[in-house]
Design an enzyme around this catalytic site. Structure first.
Site, PDB file in Angstrom:
ATOM      1  N   HIS A 175      49.510   1.798  37.466  1.00 50.21           N
ATOM      2  CA  HIS A 175      48.401   0.858  37.669  1.00 50.21           C
ATOM      3  C   HIS A 175      47.200   1.399  36.913  1.00 50.21           C
ATOM      4  O   HIS A 175      46.605   2.395  37.312  1.00 50.21           O
ATOM      5  CB  HIS A 175      48.095   0.717  39.166  1.00 50.21           C
ATOM      6  CG  HIS A 175      46.913  -0.159  39.422  1.00 50.21           C
ATOM      7  ND1 HIS A 175      46.922  -1.506  39.152  1.00 50.21           N
ATOM      8  CD2 HIS A 175      45.675   0.108  39.894  1.00 50.21           C
ATOM      9  CE1 HIS A 175      45.745  -2.020  39.454  1.00 50.21           C
ATOM     10  NE2 HIS A 175      44.962  -1.067  39.899  1.00 50.21           N
ATOM     11  N   HIS A 207      39.339  -6.107  38.258  1.00 54.72           N
ATOM     12  CA  HIS A 207      39.039  -6.080  39.693  1.00 54.72           C
ATOM     13  C   HIS A 207      38.132  -4.926  40.120  1.00 54.72           C
ATOM     14  O   HIS A 207      37.871  -4.788  41.321  1.00 54.72           O
ATOM     15  CB  HIS A 207      40.320  -6.116  40.524  1.00 54.72           C
ATOM     16  CG  HIS A 207      41.276  -5.004  40.243  1.00 54.72           C
ATOM     17  ND1 HIS A 207      42.264  -5.103  39.290  1.00 54.72           N
ATOM     18  CD2 HIS A 207      41.405  -3.774  40.776  1.00 54.72           C
ATOM     19  CE1 HIS A 207      42.952  -3.971  39.252  1.00 54.72           C
ATOM     20  NE2 HIS A 207      42.451  -3.148  40.140  1.00 54.72           N
ATOM     21  N   ASP A 220      46.457  -4.805  43.277  1.00 56.88           N
ATOM     22  CA  ASP A 220      45.279  -4.076  43.755  1.00 56.88           C
ATOM     23  C   ASP A 220      44.074  -4.943  44.122  1.00 56.88           C
ATOM     24  O   ASP A 220      43.246  -4.502  44.928  1.00 56.88           O
ATOM     25  CB  ASP A 220      44.867  -3.014  42.719  1.00 56.88           C
ATOM     26  CG  ASP A 220      43.922  -1.963  43.297  1.00 56.88           C
ATOM     27  OD1 ASP A 220      43.943  -1.758  44.532  1.00 56.88           O
ATOM     28  OD2 ASP A 220      43.151  -1.349  42.540  1.00 56.88           O
TER      29      ASP A 220
HETATM   30 ZN   LIG Z   1      42.973  -1.189  40.497  1.00 57.11          ZN
END
Ligand SMILES: [Zn+2]
Ligand SMILES: *[C@@H]1O[C@H](CO)[C@@H](O)[C@H](O)[C@H]1NC(C)=O
Length: 996
Positions: free
Chosen positions: A46, A419, A170
């Site tokens: 990620h 994000h 996420d």
């Molecule tokens: Zn993240």
């Protein structure tokens, strides 16, 4: 380019089956065992597109003292592992990083990677430029950033690079509109990592971790249906099974050694898999084997997973019914689809997100309000840049002002959707970098726009851009005796737009293109503005007039300072400067009257004169005292989390000192609440809304208290706990206080637990009357008691909230004494019935607002026959008012991307919600469209080739017969909330456009 085609070209009858294209996709999925529990190991990383470090720092592995992370090494390290073993899989998500890496590779390496992708061993999931936030983004920018990433994958890898699965593991809560957009982009399924802890606990028990999300109230199913799975453990591996170099779990030791742990790990793994399987419905489960920035040394992960697979599967000989394999999200999804179950249907969204009883992630709906505004404004500017790049063609990119294109701004706006970017949850130095990248994008687009304007008008001026107009700073207009104002309107309908420019004179002549003089007024720059701009500008007045601009075009106004002595005007200005007390207690235009309380100076009542509605509306600013943690729970309010230490906010002041300005173009009341909070209440002539321009900050913290500032409206509307917020600027969701549609809520935070994202509007209503507030950026909002609504406009906090960013939200602002933020709320008061008609059009005008380009001098005279010189429209005809030209942009390699959007929901407006029809071929006057191909929403797949997996909804969910849609570009039909995407080829007219 430049070919013409027979009419039949537009009709596509043949269907190409994607199955025949390559051995990637579902065909490349590993074999599973139907009679066993199959555990799909998903190796993944990620890679945040900026968070604790900037995008570049993450890519190269700079500043590992902040966080050990280097994306280039991840790809460098994973690829050889995949090449060495066909059974191994890896997924990659964030295209901004991948594209960067790709550019730095040799042709040999690229060829090897193409092969891995063609065989499904390296699979792209999601595939946007970043993994965007869902709470503070606007759909326009989401579509663009997804299209940007997917376009790279398509160009680089063809059909095998097209992701089948959306992957938002996420983001801190999930919007319904995001799911709808993903469905329209052709995704077969969607996986998420974070949902409310109560919601998750219930879903685990009910085995509803996987559902069909019906993500639109307007689009006919299954157009916005998206299969959605909640991952078992966020996006992390099961506890004790993290084998990355940054983890400290034990490796699998299977040698003859005292450290041999095979038996224990196998037993633990089997137990974990069995427990997890209880929460899911099929004999397939997933484990996400990876996490933030993992796989920099991929060998560690793969070597241990090899051993895990070997030893767990070896147990099958002694009767184990568990089968572990390398897999990907799409291969897991494929198994779920083959299971042929019917799935329960979800209609609401996943907001707000809480990971514990006092831990509502509702602060980031407002965090970093200046960045949130800059992002929205940048997207606005990008759309203008995109349009002019198409309208002027190559001359926009190579022209008298230099070489430039829109991609710098497009990429920066794409990055800003991440994000941790627009969400406001990155570190301060990273936030500064986001702004810096956007600013570099603005520079490039200013060059594009100058080139385009020179080309279209046939007239080269010294074009200038004033980006500080919101604080009345513009050196050109302040100093010049004469200047031009080009007002470019990116909407496909004409708009009237109020222009305010800082000036030093007291009298001006403003001339429209035909030489007619335009009513204008001069108003002193307020003390509020002078306090914010400090030494950045010295204008004493503002020139105000209303511009009227044709669809997709511009109007040029010539402004000259007059030196006549007008005793009346001079006296008026003097009086305005002094006037702190006013005899008049209301302001009014043709449509509205706003009444103020004579003792407090606060807003008291709004009247809609057209509809004879009077509504008592009081408005004031309050602050919540941010929790620093308490006996019950140590959670503090921070960048992510909103936690007031008390449900009752304190008024910043009981009343406001007010003064009043009345002119023919605008009437205003200036309210001063404190030395760090003020507001101007405005009615512009002819406009059906009240504008509240608020200025908040620096929020004082000398008392040691963190503060979260709200603007609260109170009315006597009987709202029965209900209020309404938009989802990413499109469909409206009904919210009910202390309630969730999908589970029986135990409310633990009466304020923070009722906050929702407001991307463009929030409203309350009763049967007859609706009060709507439009915002100019994303904010958190709620209605905490009947008849009220509130928006959080700014926050300054002294503690970190322990979700990783590691900094309190203490924005320094330009002068290092705390950030000052200025913004606007537009208030509509109308009948419930006709409110949608108003707020849809006004919100559209907010996110695609006209842009001003200035130039010194009087400009060319208006010459009949040389129409484009001062006024121009690229359209033959405005679009119907319910249709929005969402996209007009150059698209690789030599196409033009056009999106048409029906901007009303089903049933929300008598006229607006009617289906609309557009003749695409006769829309534009600047160019001829020579071919049209309808695409999916992301433009990475032909519309007729978009064959999504079919999922059976549980009984009770409505099913529509599938409708065949053929493309007739002269007759494009749009149903409520429908967006249609076209890739076209165009041919320019000998003389672009025409005067309007
Ligand atoms: Zn993240
Ligand atoms: C405008 O007037 C103010 C006040 O007199 C002065 O400080 C400022 O320099 C002037 N600006 C210009 C460009 O003349």
């Amino acid at each position: 380019m430049g070919f013409s085609l027979p009419l039949g070209f537009f009709f596509f009858g043949a269907t190409v089956l994607w199955e025949t294209v390559a051995a990637c996709g579902y065909q490349s999925c590993p074999a599973t065992k139907p009679d066993m529990l199959n555990v799909h190991l998903i190796p993944h990383t990620h890679d945040d597109v900026g968070w604790l470090k900037t995008v570049d720092q993450y890519f190269f592995g700079v500043r590992n003292d902040i966080q050990h992370a280097g994306v280039q090494y991840i790809l460098d390290s994973v690829i050889p592992q995949l090449l060495a073993d066909p059974s191994k899989r890896f997924i990659y998500v964030e295209v901004v990083f991948f594209a960067r890496w790709w550019r730095l590779q040799t042709e040999d390496m690229r060829q090897a990677v193409r092969q891995l992708v063609a065989e499904g061993r390296l699979e792209f999931v999601n595939g946007g430029w970043c993994m965007n936030d869902e709470a503070s983004v606007h759909y326009s920018a989401v579509i663009d950033q997804m299209s940007l990433g997917l376009q790279f994958l398509k160009e680089t890898f063809g059909e095998c690079g097209r992701p089948r699965v959306a992957w938002h593991i996420d983001p801190f809560g999930h919007s319904r509109e995001q799911a709808s957009l993903f469905a329209q982009m052709g995704y077969d399924g969607f996986f998420v990592g974070r949902i409310d802890y109560q919601d998750k606990a219930q879903r685990e028990v009910l085995r509803e971790m996987e559902q069909l999300w019906r993500a639109s109230g307007s689009l006919n199913p299954p157009a916005a249906d998206l299969f959605t799975g909640v991952l078992p453990n966020g996006y992390n591996p099961p506890m004790s099974l993290c084998w990355d170099q940054i983890c400290s779990d034990n490796p699998i030791v299977d040698d003859d050694s005292d450290e041999n742990n095979v038996k224990n790990i196998v037993a633990y793994f089997l137990g974990t898999a069995a427990a997890q399987a209880k929460h899911y419905r099929t004999n397939h489960i997933v484990m996400t084997m990876g996490s933030d920035f993992q796989y920099e040394n991929a060998l560690l992960w793969y070597k241990n997973m090899d051993k895990l697979i070997k030893h767990v599967n070896a147990q099958q000989l002694s009767g184990s019914r568990v089968n572990v394999l390398y897999s990907t999200p799409s291969c897991y999804l494929w198994e779920l689809n083959k299971a042929n179950l019917s799935w329960s249907v979800k209609y609401d969204d996943f907001f707000p997100y809480a990971d514990g009883p006092h831990q509502f992630w509702t602060g980031y709906f407002t965090s970093r309000p200046a960045l949130k505004r800059y992002e929205r404004l940048s997207n606005n500017f990008l759309q203008v840049c995109n349009q002019l790049e198409v309208l002027a063609g190559a001359r926009a990119n190579l022209g008298p002002y230099g070489d430039a294109n829109s991609s710098r701004l497009r990429e920066a706006v794409g990055v800003a959707q991440h994000h941790d970017a627009v969400s406001g949850t990155a570190k301060q130095h990273v936030t500064n970098d986001y702004a810096k990248q956007l600013s570099a994008g603005w520079d490039a687009c200013q060059t594009v726009i100058s080139n385009a304007l020179a080309s279209i008008s046939g007239n080269k001026e010294n074009f200038m851009y004033c980006t500080y107009l919101n604080i009345s700073v513009c050196p050109l207009t302040e100093a010049s005796e004469t200047f031009m104002v080009v007002v470019y309107n990116p909407l496909a309908r004409a708009v009237g737009w109020n222009i305010r420019l800082p000036v030093n004179g007291t009298h001006y002549s403003v001339l429209a293109p035909g030489g007619q003089s335009v009513l204008n007024e001069v108003i002193p720059v307020s003390g509020f503005t002078q306090a914010v701009r400090r030494d950045r500008g010295g204008a004493i007045n503002e020139l105000v007039f209303q511009a009227s601009v044709p669809p997709l075009g511009y109007t040029t106004y010539s402004v000259s300072r007059l030196h006549k002595k007008d005793p009346v005007r001079t006296r008026l200005l003097k009086r305005l400067q002094r006037q702190h007390e006013t005899e008049q207690r209301s302001i009014q235009n043709e449509h509205l009257r706003v009444i103020f309380d004579s003792s407090t100076g606060l807003l008291k009542e709004i009247q809609n004169l057209d509809k004879s509605i009077s509504l008592p509306v009081s408005q004031n600013f309050f602050w919540y005292n941010a929790s620093t943690g308490d006996m019950e729970n140590h959670q503090a309010s921070g960048a992510y989390i909103f936690r007031p230490n008390n449900s009752e906010p304190f008024p910043i002041a009981k009343g406001a000192q007010a003064y009043h300005v009345k002119t023919q173009v605008v009437e205003e009341v200036y309210q001063n609440f404190s030395d760090w909070c003020s507001q101007v209440v405005r009615l512009y002539a002819g406009q059906p809304y009240v504008e509240l321009e608020w200025t908040v900050g620096p929020i004082p913290i000398q008392d040691g208290l963190g503060k979260e500032i709200i603007s609260r409206f109170e009315t006597n509307l009987q709202t029965a706990g209900l209020f309404y917020t938009d989802s990413n600027g499109r469909e409206i969701l009904e919210r009910r206080r202390d309630y969730r549609a999908t589970w029986n809520l135990t409310q633990t935070e009466p304020v923070a637990g009722n906050y929702y994202p407001v991307n463009s509007r929030i409203y309350i209503k009763d049967k007859k009357v609706q009060l709507t507030v439009l915002t100019d950026r994303s904010q958190g909002g709620s209605s905490l008691f009947d008849g009220s609504l509130e928006l959080m406009v700014h926050r300054r906090l002294l503690h970190d909230d322990e979700r990783g960013v590691g900094e309190p939200l203490l924005e320094p602002g330009d002068y290092y004494n705390g950030l000052v933020v200025r913004g606007r709320h537009l208030i509509l008061l109308d009948t419930t019935e006709s409110s949608a008609q108003q707020h849809r059009l006004l919100a559209q005008q907010e996110f695609m607002a006209p842009q001003l380009v200035l130039a010194p001098g009087g400009g060319p005279p208006y010459l009949p026959g040389q129409d484009n010189l001062k006024q121009f429209s690229a359209l033959h005809l405005a679009l119907p008012s319910n249709v929005h030209l969402l996209t007009l942009a150059q698209w690789e390699p030599d196409s033009v991307l056009i999106r048409l959007e029906h901007q009303f929901e089903r049933g929300e407006s008598v006229n607006g919600s009617m289906p609309a029809t557009v003749n695409l071929l006769s829309l534009f006057s600047s160019f001829n469209i020579t071919s049209v191909q309808e695409m999916n929403l992301a433009a990475n797949q032909k519309w007729e080739e978009m064959k999504r997996l079919i999922w059976q909804p549980a009984k009770g969910a409505a099913v529509w017969p599938s409708s065949d849609r053929s493309l007739d570009p002269t007759h494009i039909e749009l149903q409520p909330m429908e967006i249609r995407t076209f890739l076209t080829h165009i041919q320019y007219q000998p003389k672009p456009g025409r005067g309007f």
